[in-house]
Design an enzyme around this catalytic site. Structure first.
Site, PDB file in Angstrom:
ATOM      1  N   ASP A 174      37.119 -29.070   6.509  1.00  0.00           N
ATOM      2  CA  ASP A 174      38.062 -29.669   7.463  1.00  0.00           C
ATOM      3  C   ASP A 174      38.813 -30.871   6.886  1.00  0.00           C
ATOM      4  OD1 ASP A 174      35.887 -31.311   7.385  1.00  0.00           O
ATOM      5  OD2 ASP A 174      35.698 -31.587   9.536  1.00  0.00           O
ATOM      6  N   GLU A 175      38.892 -30.941   5.568  1.00  0.00           N
ATOM      7  CA  GLU A 175      39.618 -32.058   4.938  1.00  0.00           C
ATOM      8  C   GLU A 175      40.464 -31.545   3.769  1.00  0.00           C
ATOM      9  OE1 GLU A 175      36.852 -35.919   4.820  1.00  0.00           O
ATOM     10  OE2 GLU A 175      35.938 -34.109   4.000  1.00  0.00           O
ATOM     11  N   ASP A 230      42.477 -34.889   7.975  1.00  0.00           N
ATOM     12  CA  ASP A 230      41.122 -34.686   8.491  1.00  0.00           C
ATOM     13  C   ASP A 230      41.223 -34.046   9.874  1.00  0.00           C
ATOM     14  OD1 ASP A 230      38.481 -34.768   9.092  1.00  0.00           O
ATOM     15  OD2 ASP A 230      38.211 -36.925   8.838  1.00  0.00           O
TER      16      ASP A 230
END
Lengths: 104, 383
Positions: B102-103, B6
């Site tokens: 974003d993961e 993350d």
């Protein structure tokens, strides 16, 4: 079971026409750039803008964006007297000063 | 085991890398360039410490911190960085899931040297992009995602069978993916405050009070998960887009323009996958209507944006005459089939040729180079 996937190509912002609140800081000036092309990478070294030469002290970030068939290489560069966003178009071989990010 | 990566305050960290003068300063990234009329789409850790969070109106953020630095979002920077991180992770050869911008999730199996791998990934990301990532490892993606949030920023947490109860006891239940504001309130009333409280409930109890969502959480906390390789993931069942407007509006031109834009986006993706859709689902949200959602299945399958837009309007007519105030809207196309047959009617054929020509122009010169004039009204925000 797994978390659903993400598609980076599904971008709404590419579809938004430029409006009244577009970024007013944009310059989009054509510039001359002294650059070093090495092993598939581009390293801008100095900018010539309004008859002045600005040596680049540091490339703080770089990224790319595909615009239709053209690939644009963006660089945020620090000249010591300001931070600028410049771009190189892989199709037209033209350099642009996109905007002033901040002035010292 | 699943590794969940993350990125820390992703958009804001990229902006701080681009402009090092913003490092260490409270910063927000706004979804629109007008800093007083936008929403916070990302906040730096310095801004988060002042109580500023994503989704907050920018005016409210500036009230909390008048010296706040502001940068309008530039999706190209974030998408490019995200794709580069995805490519970097792909090098490791594990099954990889692109969970969000974003993961990322890796199925690392029974790898023993996890700590070394985690540190290497964190270091490579930091060196390449000058931003940090927090990493969690656990037996399934739900726990791995939770673990990634425990020691943010630039943190590492590994949940094993041995330390699981100890860790879950320290984490508030609303940190768990799938526990939103409403569910969190219900859980609070049931005395479920931490993830351990939830873990200790029976499946029967959770089903009775939370329905299927409760059962999903019960299973999610217990199962040993694996990621499926991309080739065996199920085919797309629906394609949709939604958008939250800068403010609620009942202006028909503005609402129709947004509906038309969303229909264009959905139709373009349908055509890129050579798909046609029969069912259109419309979702609207507004102060008077709350969440309105309806769908209609049509005889003729289509990927024509104008047709999808018209079908959306027909569904909107279920609300009755006039347009209520709308804050957010979305359009989804489902009941998908492969486009196999060529149109027979002359008008249909001409329409197909026109759409194909428009696609070619947009592919050559960039999305939205040519678009219906109505879409221009998306920029005329009614007062």
């Amino acid at each position: 079971m797994q978390q659903s996937g993400f598609n980076p190509k599904a971008r709404w912002d590419r579809f938004i026409p430029e409006g009244d609140d577009h970024n007013t800081e944009e310059l989009n000036d054509r510039i001359d750039v002294l650059a070093w092309f090495r092993r598939g990478k581009i390293y801008p070294k100095a900018i010539a803008w309004k008859e002045k030469l600005y040596p680049i002290q540091k490339i703080t970030y770089n990224w790319q964006e595909r615009c239709g068939a053209e690939m644009i290489n963006y660089f945020s560069v620090d000249t010591g007297c300001g931070l600028y966003q410049i771009s190189f178009n892989n199709t037209t071989y033209g350099w642009k000063l996109d905007k002033i990010i901040s002035l010292t | 085991m699943i590794m969940h990566i993350d990125m820390d305050a992703f958009f804001a960290s990229i902006e701080q890398a681009i402009n090092p003068r913003l490092k260490g300063r409270p910063l927000i990234v706004g979804s629109r360039p007008n800093k007083m009329h936008t929403v916070v789409c990302a906040a730096s850790y310095e801004a988060k410490a002042l109580g500023i969070s994503s989704g907050m109106p920018s005016k409210e953020a500036f009230r909390l911190c008048p010296d706040l630095a502001f940068v309008p979002a530039d999706q190209s920077r974030y998408i490019w960085t995200s794709e580069q991180i995805f490519a970097l992770l792909k090098d490791y050869g594990f099954i990889l899931n692109y969970a969000s911008i974003d993961e990322f999730q890796l199925d690392i199996g029974s790898l023993t040297q996890r700590q070394i791998l985690v540190q290497e990934i964190q270091s490579r990301i930091r060196q390449s992009f000058q931003i940090t990532a927090s990493i969690g490892i656990a037996k399934n993606w739900l726990l791995a995602k939770l673990a990634s949030k425990i020691n943010k920023p630039n943190g590492i947490a590994i949940i094993t069978d041995k330390n699981q109860e100890e860790i879950l006891a320290k984490v508030a239940v609303n940190k768990l993916c799938g526990v939103g504001e409403k569910t969190s309130l219900i859980m609070d009333a049931l005395g479920i405050k931490t993830c351990l409280d939830l873990y200790q409930k029976t499946a029967w109890f959770l089903r009775e009070h939370l329905g299927q969502a409760g059962l999903d959480l019960y299973a999610g906390l217990r199962q040993v998960g694996h990621l499926e390789p991309e080739s065996s993931r199920p085919e797309v069942k629906s394609i949709g887009h939604s958008y939250t407007l800068p403010r609620a509006s009942a202006n028909p031109g503005f609402i129709h323009a947004w509906l038309s834009l969303l229909a264009e986006m959905v139709a373009r993706r349908l055509r890129q996958k050579n798909l046609l859709s029969q069912t259109v689902h419309l979702w609207l949200n507004g102060p008077q209507i709350g969440n309105f959602s309806a769908q209609k299945t049509f005889q003729q399958a289509t990927s024509d944006p104008y047709e999808i837009f018209q079908r959306g309007l027909k569904i909107m007519a279920f609300l009755g005459p006039g347009i209520p105030k709308i804050r957010a809207l979305g359009i989804t196309c489902s009941k998908l089939s492969q486009a196999k047959y060529l149109p027979l009617l002359k008008e249909q054929k001409q329409r197909e040729e026109l759409i194909s020509a428009l696609d070619q122009i947009n592919s050559r010169y960039g999305e939205n180079t040519i678009h219906p004039a109505l879409i221009k009204l998306t920029q005329k925000i009614p007062q």
